[in-house]
Motif scaffolding. Structure first.
Motif, PDB file in Angstrom:
ATOM      1  N   ALA A  58       0.834  -1.211   0.000  1.00 47.02           N
ATOM      2  CA  ALA A  58       0.000   0.000   0.000  1.00 47.02           C
ATOM      3  C   ALA A  58       0.865   1.256   0.000  1.00 47.02           C
ATOM      4  O   ALA A  58       0.578   2.222  -0.721  1.00 47.02           O
ATOM      5  CB  ALA A  58      -0.937  -0.010   1.202  1.00 47.02           C
ATOM      6  N   ASP A  59       1.928   1.232   0.784  1.00 47.11           N
ATOM      7  CA  ASP A  59       2.836   2.375   0.840  1.00 47.11           C
ATOM      8  C   ASP A  59       3.453   2.642  -0.532  1.00 47.11           C
ATOM      9  O   ASP A  59       3.467   3.782  -1.004  1.00 47.11           O
ATOM     10  CB  ASP A  59       3.914   2.116   1.888  1.00 47.11           C
ATOM     11  N   VAL A  60       3.943   1.592  -1.172  1.00 44.53           N
ATOM     12  CA  VAL A  60       4.559   1.734  -2.501  1.00 44.53           C
ATOM     13  C   VAL A  60       3.536   2.246  -3.522  1.00 44.53           C
ATOM     14  O   VAL A  60       3.862   3.058  -4.382  1.00 44.53           O
ATOM     15  CB  VAL A  60       5.173   0.390  -2.965  1.00 44.53           C
ATOM     16  N   LEU A  61       2.284   1.790  -3.392  1.00 43.35           N
ATOM     17  CA  LEU A  61       1.238   2.180  -4.344  1.00 43.35           C
ATOM     18  C   LEU A  61       0.511   3.460  -3.932  1.00 43.35           C
ATOM     19  O   LEU A  61      -0.469   3.846  -4.555  1.00 43.35           O
ATOM     20  CB  LEU A  61       0.239   1.030  -4.510  1.00 43.35           C
ATOM     21  N   ASN A  62       1.017   4.113  -2.882  1.00 46.03           N
ATOM     22  CA  ASN A  62       0.426   5.351  -2.388  1.00 46.03           C
ATOM     23  C   ASN A  62      -1.061   5.173  -2.066  1.00 46.03           C
ATOM     24  O   ASN A  62      -1.924   5.896  -2.552  1.00 46.03           O
ATOM     25  CB  ASN A  62       0.632   6.502  -3.389  1.00 46.03           C
ATOM     26  N   CYS A  63      -1.332   4.156  -1.238  1.00 45.17           N
ATOM     27  CA  CYS A  63      -2.694   3.819  -0.832  1.00 45.17           C
ATOM     28  C   CYS A  63      -2.728   3.674   0.685  1.00 45.17           C
ATOM     29  O   CYS A  63      -1.700   3.573   1.337  1.00 45.17           O
ATOM     30  CB  CYS A  63      -3.127   2.462  -1.395  1.00 45.17           C
ATOM     31  N   THR A  64      -3.932   3.602   1.205  1.00 42.92           N
ATOM     32  CA  THR A  64      -4.137   3.265   2.604  1.00 42.92           C
ATOM     33  C   THR A  64      -4.625   1.828   2.662  1.00 42.92           C
ATOM     34  O   THR A  64      -5.551   1.459   1.943  1.00 42.92           O
ATOM     35  CB  THR A  64      -5.193   4.187   3.238  1.00 42.92           C
ATOM     36  N   PHE A  65      -3.975   1.014   3.490  1.00 42.71           N
ATOM     37  CA  PHE A  65      -4.410  -0.365   3.673  1.00 42.71           C
ATOM     38  C   PHE A  65      -5.207  -0.454   4.955  1.00 42.71           C
ATOM     39  O   PHE A  65      -4.761   0.006   6.002  1.00 42.71           O
ATOM     40  CB  PHE A  65      -3.203  -1.315   3.748  1.00 42.71           C
TER      41      PHE A  65
END
Length: 78
Positions: A58-65
């Protein structure tokens, strides 16, 4: 007829976000520090990720998990 086949849960979601971000699996594997993309491919095929791995993805994809248990009758999250 009962089946022991496990349905993929995280892998399709990860692949959907990859498409949204215009990122390939190879690029994700490299960003996650895999020596070879096959390591990520195997995890996607088995759909076997730890919570920590999902948070890193999620961090790499600029998302919130977010992963939680939600009681259906009250909506309470755990």
């Amino acid at each position: 007829m009962e089946t022991n086949e496990k349905k993929a849960f995280w892998a399709p979601k990860i692949e959907h976000v990859l498409v949204s971000r215009g990122m390939s699996k190879n690029e994700l594997a490299k960003a996650l520090g895999y020596k070879s993309p096959s390591g990520l491919y195997n995890k996607l095929n088995r759909d076997s990720f730890t919570t920590e791995e999902l948070m890193r993805i999620a961090d790499v994809l600029n998302c919130t998990f977010e992963a939680s248990f939600i009681l259906n009758d009250s909506g309470e999250k755990f």
